[in-house]
Design an enzyme around this catalytic site. Structure first.
Site, PDB file in Angstrom:
ATOM      1  N   ASP A 108      36.998  -3.709  27.114  1.00  0.00           N
ATOM      2  CA  ASP A 108      36.543  -3.594  25.729  1.00  0.00           C
ATOM      3  C   ASP A 108      36.375  -5.002  25.163  1.00  0.00           C
ATOM      4  OD1 ASP A 108      35.952  -2.205  23.350  1.00  0.00           O
ATOM      5  OD2 ASP A 108      38.042  -2.117  22.738  1.00  0.00           O
ATOM      6  N   ARG A 170      43.988  12.787  29.353  1.00  0.00           N
ATOM      7  CA  ARG A 170      43.897  11.987  30.579  1.00  0.00           C
ATOM      8  C   ARG A 170      43.483  12.847  31.765  1.00  0.00           C
ATOM      9  NH1 ARG A 170      46.110   6.891  29.606  1.00  0.00           N
ATOM     10  NH2 ARG A 170      47.862   6.781  28.173  1.00  0.00           N
TER      11      ARG A 170
HETATM   12  P1  5GP Z   1      40.590  -4.855  25.704  1.00  0.00           P
HETATM   13  O1  5GP Z   1      41.774  -5.749  25.816  1.00  0.00           O
HETATM   14  O2  5GP Z   1      39.499  -5.128  26.697  1.00  0.00           O
HETATM   15  O3  5GP Z   1      40.065  -4.811  24.294  1.00  0.00           O
HETATM   16  O4  5GP Z   1      41.125  -3.403  25.873  1.00  0.00           O
HETATM   17  C1  5GP Z   1      41.247  -2.777  27.045  1.00  0.00           C
HETATM   18  C2  5GP Z   1      42.208  -1.625  26.875  1.00  0.00           C
HETATM   19  O5  5GP Z   1      42.016  -0.946  25.617  1.00  0.00           O
HETATM   20  C3  5GP Z   1      41.913  -0.590  27.930  1.00  0.00           C
HETATM   21  O6  5GP Z   1      42.706  -0.837  29.071  1.00  0.00           O
HETATM   22  C4  5GP Z   1      42.275   0.689  27.217  1.00  0.00           C
HETATM   23  O7  5GP Z   1      43.649   0.946  27.394  1.00  0.00           O
HETATM   24  C5  5GP Z   1      42.019   0.448  25.764  1.00  0.00           C
HETATM   25  N1  5GP Z   1      40.691   0.964  25.341  1.00  0.00           N
HETATM   26  C6  5GP Z   1      39.626   0.252  24.956  1.00  0.00           C
HETATM   27  N2  5GP Z   1      38.588   1.054  24.656  1.00  0.00           N
HETATM   28  C7  5GP Z   1      39.002   2.314  24.882  1.00  0.00           C
HETATM   29  C8  5GP Z   1      38.367   3.605  24.774  1.00  0.00           C
HETATM   30  O8  5GP Z   1      37.185   3.772  24.427  1.00  0.00           O
HETATM   31  N3  5GP Z   1      39.126   4.685  25.105  1.00  0.00           N
HETATM   32  C9  5GP Z   1      40.431   4.571  25.505  1.00  0.00           C
HETATM   33  N4  5GP Z   1      41.073   5.698  25.788  1.00  0.00           N
HETATM   34  N5  5GP Z   1      41.063   3.368  25.619  1.00  0.00           N
HETATM   35  C10 5GP Z   1      40.349   2.252  25.309  1.00  0.00           C
END
Ligand code: 5GP
Ligand code: MG
Length: 189
Positions: A108, A170
């Site tokens: 993300d 999940r």
């Molecule tokens: P980042 O550090 O890249 O912003 O976030 C990654 C983490 O955020 C992922 O491992 C996940 O746990 C959570 N995350 C980000 N976007 C989503 C989403 O659309 N759905 C879900 N369930 N988790 C997300």
């Protein structure tokens, strides 16, 4: 996303599409790592189903894998992630000189993978590659490019195939968008 707001799940990627994509990814990974044993490190909890399918697809291609997990927690995830990531459950496996594949559910902002990649890299693997099931490039805050990506997805909140919303969903075999805007077109879980 507030706790009690009604929502529906909109189908995004089917079980069949995921299956086909996992096979393609395994082809790519096997081509890159062929002949070597691979330490596969999953980020808990979201990656557990994707990782399980991936290591079995690699097994069918003759690749022996070793399994470990890391758990990290991010703060400020509700709105815009502020980039603070904390190690909750570190690695137990030795890493030095090994071929390592880091697996996460979704990329993300990139803060999580950036943090964990650095953590593993400091332990001197011979090769370190990263694999994410989903990539939301529009949300990226740091410059990070995973080596293997299952699907690029739009800026929406996604559940299923390991990913949760409020600890639910999940176990769904496909991927769905959690929709608060148009609670008529999907299904109510
Ligand atoms: P980042 O550090 O890249 O912003 O976030 C990654 C983490 O955020 C992922 O491992 C996940 O746990 C959570 N995350 C980000 N976007 C989503 C989403 O659309 N759905 C879900 N369930 N988790 C997300
Ligand atoms: Mg996660």
């Amino acid at each position: 996303m507030s706790e009690n707001q009604p929502f529906q799940l909109l189908p995004l990627i089917s079980e069949e599409q995921i299956k086909n994509r996992v096979e393609k990814l395994a082809d790519q990974i096997a081509a890159d790592f062929g002949g070597f044993e691979l330490l596969v490190i999953g980020l808990l909890t979201g990656s557990f189903i994707f990782m399980a399918d991936t290591v079995r697809a690699l097994h069918r291609r003759g690749i022996k894998t070793w399994i470990d997990f890391i758990r990290v927690e991010s703060y400020g995830m509700e709105s815009a992630s502020n980039g603070k990531v904390e190690m909750k459950y570190p690695l137990s496996s030795p890493i030095e000189s090994r071929h390592v594949l880091l697996v996460d559910d979704i990329l993300d902002t990139g803060y999580t993978l950036q943090f964990v990649k650095k953590y593993v890299q400091q332990k001197n693997p011979k090769v370190l590659k990263t694999c994410v099931l989903l990539d939301k490039p529009s949300r990226r805050k740091v410059s990070i490019q995973p080596d293997y990506v299952g699907f690029q997805v739009p800026d929406a909140f996604i559940v299923g195939y390991g990913l949760d919303y409020q600890y639910q969903f999940r176990e769904l075999p496909g991927l769905f968008i959690v929709s608060f805007e148009n609670p008529k077109s999907g299904f109510t879980p």
